[in-house]
Design a protein around this motif. Sequence first.
Motif, PDB file in Angstrom:
ATOM      1  N   ASP A 109       7.825  12.739   4.070  1.00  0.00           N
ATOM      2  CA  ASP A 109       7.280  12.489   5.288  1.00  0.00           C
ATOM      3  C   ASP A 109       8.069  13.257   6.556  1.00  0.00           C
ATOM      4  OD1 ASP A 109       6.139  11.011   7.478  1.00  0.00           O
ATOM      5  OD2 ASP A 109       7.644   9.432   7.337  1.00  0.00           O
ATOM      6  N   THR A 110       9.306  13.010   6.594  1.00  0.00           N
ATOM      7  CA  THR A 110      10.168  13.601   7.398  1.00  0.00           C
ATOM      8  C   THR A 110      11.425  13.906   7.156  1.00  0.00           C
ATOM      9  OG1 THR A 110      10.593  13.837   9.944  1.00  0.00           O
ATOM     10  CG2 THR A 110      10.741  11.782   8.576  1.00  0.00           C
ATOM     11  N   LEU A 111      12.341  14.779   7.661  1.00  0.00           N
ATOM     12  CA  LEU A 111      13.622  15.004   7.444  1.00  0.00           C
ATOM     13  C   LEU A 111      14.274  13.991   8.594  1.00  0.00           C
ATOM     14  CD1 LEU A 111      16.109  16.736   5.857  1.00  0.00           C
ATOM     15  CD2 LEU A 111      16.027  17.965   8.149  1.00  0.00           C
ATOM     16  N   VAL A 112      15.001  13.145   8.080  1.00  0.00           N
ATOM     17  CA  VAL A 112      16.102  12.375   9.050  1.00  0.00           C
ATOM     18  C   VAL A 112      17.442  12.793   9.088  1.00  0.00           C
ATOM     19  CG1 VAL A 112      16.521   9.709   9.446  1.00  0.00           C
ATOM     20  CG2 VAL A 112      14.337  10.278   8.201  1.00  0.00           C
ATOM     21  N   GLU A 113      17.631  13.361  10.395  1.00  0.00           N
ATOM     22  CA  GLU A 113      18.993  13.982  10.571  1.00  0.00           C
ATOM     23  C   GLU A 113      20.066  12.919  10.490  1.00  0.00           C
ATOM     24  OE1 GLU A 113      18.923  16.956  13.452  1.00  0.00           O
ATOM     25  OE2 GLU A 113      17.164  17.980  12.900  1.00  0.00           O
ATOM     26  N   SER A 116       0.831  -1.179   0.085  1.00  0.00           N
ATOM     27  CA  SER A 116       0.209   0.022   0.047  1.00  0.00           C
ATOM     28  C   SER A 116       0.947   1.263  -0.057  1.00  0.00           C
ATOM     29  CB  SER A 116      -1.001   0.050   1.380  1.00  0.00           C
ATOM     30  OG  SER A 116      -0.160  -0.142   2.402  1.00  0.00           O
ATOM     31  N   ARG A 117       2.002   1.029   0.251  1.00  0.00           N
ATOM     32  CA  ARG A 117       2.920   2.395   0.285  1.00  0.00           C
ATOM     33  C   ARG A 117       4.527   1.953  -0.137  1.00  0.00           C
ATOM     34  NH1 ARG A 117       3.571   6.111   5.734  1.00  0.00           N
ATOM     35  NH2 ARG A 117       1.471   7.075   4.436  1.00  0.00           N
ATOM     36  N   ILE A 118       5.227   2.840  -0.880  1.00  0.00           N
ATOM     37  CA  ILE A 118       6.428   2.631  -1.180  1.00  0.00           C
ATOM     38  C   ILE A 118       7.114   3.960  -0.491  1.00  0.00           C
ATOM     39  CG2 ILE A 118       8.179   2.704  -2.965  1.00  0.00           C
ATOM     40  CD1 ILE A 118       6.048   1.798  -5.006  1.00  0.00           C
ATOM     41  N   MET A 119       8.505   3.497   0.184  1.00  0.00           N
ATOM     42  CA  MET A 119       9.174   4.555   0.700  1.00  0.00           C
ATOM     43  C   MET A 119      10.604   4.500   0.007  1.00  0.00           C
ATOM     44  SD  MET A 119       7.855   4.338   4.810  1.00  0.00           S
ATOM     45  CE  MET A 119       9.033   2.599   5.149  1.00  0.00           C
ATOM     46  N   LEU A 120      11.231   5.708   0.422  1.00  0.00           N
ATOM     47  CA  LEU A 120      12.655   5.898  -0.141  1.00  0.00           C
ATOM     48  C   LEU A 120      13.346   6.902   0.644  1.00  0.00           C
ATOM     49  CD1 LEU A 120      12.548   8.592  -1.744  1.00  0.00           C
ATOM     50  CD2 LEU A 120      11.588   7.380  -3.602  1.00  0.00           C
ATOM     51  N   HIS A 121      14.473   7.167   0.648  1.00  0.00           N
ATOM     52  CA  HIS A 121      15.092   8.036   1.342  1.00  0.00           C
ATOM     53  C   HIS A 121      16.020   8.843   0.354  1.00  0.00           C
ATOM     54  CE1 HIS A 121      14.278   5.848   4.851  1.00  0.00           C
ATOM     55  NE2 HIS A 121      14.557   6.878   5.338  1.00  0.00           N
ATOM     56  N   ARG A 139      24.956  14.682   6.982  1.00  0.00           N
ATOM     57  CA  ARG A 139      24.214  14.724   5.667  1.00  0.00           C
ATOM     58  C   ARG A 139      22.744  14.023   5.985  1.00  0.00           C
ATOM     59  NH1 ARG A 139      25.861  11.317   1.124  1.00  0.00           N
ATOM     60  NH2 ARG A 139      24.227  12.372   0.220  1.00  0.00           N
ATOM     61  N   ASP A 140      21.600  14.929   5.861  1.00  0.00           N
ATOM     62  CA  ASP A 140      20.523  14.299   6.132  1.00  0.00           C
ATOM     63  C   ASP A 140      19.853  13.533   4.915  1.00  0.00           C
ATOM     64  OD1 ASP A 140      21.197  15.619   8.531  1.00  0.00           O
ATOM     65  OD2 ASP A 140      20.049  17.571   8.011  1.00  0.00           O
ATOM     66  N   ALA A 141      18.529  13.326   5.206  1.00  0.00           N
ATOM     67  CA  ALA A 141      17.682  12.512   4.014  1.00  0.00           C
ATOM     68  C   ALA A 141      16.449  12.972   4.532  1.00  0.00           C
ATOM     69  CB  ALA A 141      17.887  11.038   4.270  1.00  0.00           C
ATOM     70  N   TYR A 142      15.518  13.231   3.344  1.00  0.00           N
ATOM     71  CA  TYR A 142      14.051  13.147   3.452  1.00  0.00           C
ATOM     72  C   TYR A 142      13.510  11.822   3.119  1.00  0.00           C
ATOM     73  CZ  TYR A 142      13.429  18.117   2.095  1.00  0.00           C
ATOM     74  OH  TYR A 142      13.674  19.513   2.196  1.00  0.00           O
ATOM     75  N   ARG A 143      12.627  11.388   4.031  1.00  0.00           N
ATOM     76  CA  ARG A 143      12.208  10.050   3.907  1.00  0.00           C
ATOM     77  C   ARG A 143      10.658  10.103   3.149  1.00  0.00           C
ATOM     78  NH1 ARG A 143      11.089   7.329   9.146  1.00  0.00           N
ATOM     79  NH2 ARG A 143       9.168   8.891   9.361  1.00  0.00           N
ATOM     80  N   MET A 144      10.754   9.893   2.040  1.00  0.00           N
ATOM     81  CA  MET A 144       9.483  10.198   1.197  1.00  0.00           C
ATOM     82  C   MET A 144       8.588   8.823   0.897  1.00  0.00           C
ATOM     83  SD  MET A 144      11.162  12.532  -1.567  1.00  0.00           S
ATOM     84  CE  MET A 144       9.596  13.322  -2.160  1.00  0.00           C
ATOM     85  N   TYR A 145       7.446   9.134   0.689  1.00  0.00           N
ATOM     86  CA  TYR A 145       6.683   7.962   0.512  1.00  0.00           C
ATOM     87  C   TYR A 145       5.491   8.272  -0.687  1.00  0.00           C
ATOM     88  CZ  TYR A 145       2.915  10.601   2.924  1.00  0.00           C
ATOM     89  OH  TYR A 145       2.219  11.423   3.198  1.00  0.00           O
ATOM     90  N   LEU A 146       5.213   7.039  -1.296  1.00  0.00           N
ATOM     91  CA  LEU A 146       3.890   6.910  -2.178  1.00  0.00           C
ATOM     92  C   LEU A 146       2.842   6.175  -1.640  1.00  0.00           C
ATOM     93  CD1 LEU A 146       2.755   7.755  -4.983  1.00  0.00           C
ATOM     94  CD2 LEU A 146       4.122   5.874  -5.936  1.00  0.00           C
ATOM     95  N   ASP A 147       1.609   6.671  -1.636  1.00  0.00           N
ATOM     96  CA  ASP A 147       0.636   5.638  -1.182  1.00  0.00           C
ATOM     97  C   ASP A 147      -0.089   5.426  -2.501  1.00  0.00           C
ATOM     98  OD1 ASP A 147       1.168   5.576   1.585  1.00  0.00           O
ATOM     99  OD2 ASP A 147      -0.108   7.223   2.176  1.00  0.00           O
TER     100      ASP A 147
END
Length: 154
Positions: A131-135, A106-111, A142-150
Amino acid sequence: MAKVAIVELNRNCANTVEEIVKMERKIFPKHESLASFFHDELRKKNSGLLYIHVNGVIAGYVMYSWPSSLYGSITKLAVKEQWRGQGHGEALLKAGIEKCRTRKVSRIMLHVDPLRTPAVNLYKKHGFQIDTLVEGYYSSDRDAYRMYLDFDSS
């Protein structure tokens, strides 16, 4: 006219795997590279890899997994520098999304590194949301955005 094909990795094709591992080492910093774990990742039953051939040359790849029935993950997406900006990353992303979709997640995630603006924009274009910034995700600075597609549940 370029001859382009997206191919699912045959796990027994050692030459192709080695070429992709070399690409992984070149594109990603050592601490972000899966190169030393690549063979282990590919042995997992819940993961896959697609690569794009352009005129017989491997130009890029997408690695995906479905750790559970709830979500899938785009774990890597890379295109060789000389092949960027030609739609190959987008083609790989779409193919990776479709592979995850076939697993009924139901969801795909990536950084993604927020400073990689073209990548962030590509993911947003295909419906991914931040979704959020992962510090400190990649390294202490170097941070990452955690992103998702529902996907629709219909």
